[in-house]
Design an enzyme around this catalytic site. Structure first.
Site, mmCIF file in Angstrom:
data_model
loop_
_atom_site.group_PDB
_atom_site.id
_atom_site.type_symbol
_atom_site.label_atom_id
_atom_site.label_comp_id
_atom_site.label_asym_id
_atom_site.label_seq_id
_atom_site.Cartn_x
_atom_site.Cartn_y
_atom_site.Cartn_z
ATOM 1 N N ASN A 42 40.790 29.802 43.863
ATOM 2 C CA ASN A 42 41.232 31.172 43.639
ATOM 3 C C ASN A 42 40.028 32.092 43.638
ATOM 4 O OD1 ASN A 42 43.958 30.625 43.348
ATOM 5 N ND2 ASN A 42 43.902 30.561 41.119
ATOM 6 N N ARG A 69 46.977 26.235 45.411
ATOM 7 C CA ARG A 69 45.783 25.376 45.499
ATOM 8 C C ARG A 69 46.146 23.896 45.494
ATOM 9 N NH1 ARG A 69 42.349 26.977 40.691
ATOM 10 N NH2 ARG A 69 44.440 27.225 39.871
#
Length: 93
Positions: free
Chosen positions: A37, A19
């Protein structure tokens, strides 16, 4: 021309900095959207910007950061996020 993609990235993509890497890459390319996520173990992203930058970001996402192992990416066209929202890491869903 602005192009927007919704991505679901499968593989070893959680717990490897995917990320943060994705957000850094997107910001450096001038893209907007988000990355987060998902509880089932994938990473979801919406990337929006000039067609060439989106295509380059998609290619970069196929590799990801050093410790990631991307198995496949589901991609679909999406609506562009509101103008001026930048790119962010969003909460897990």
């Amino acid at each position: 021309m602005t192009h927007t993609l919704h991505l679901v990235i499968h593989g070893r993509v959680q717990g490897v900095g995917y990320r943060a890497w994705c957000a850094d890459e997107a910001v450096s390319r001038g893209l907007s959207g988000f990355v987060r996520n998902r509880r089932e173990g994938t990473v979801e992203a919406v990337i929006s910007g000039p067609s060439e930058a989106v295509a380059a970001m998609l290619e970069a996402c196929r590799s990801g950061p050093a410790h990631a192992h991307v198995e496949r990416i589901e991609e679909a066209l999406a609506e562009a996020p509101p103008a001026g929202t930048g790119f962010r890491v969003a909460a897990t869903v």
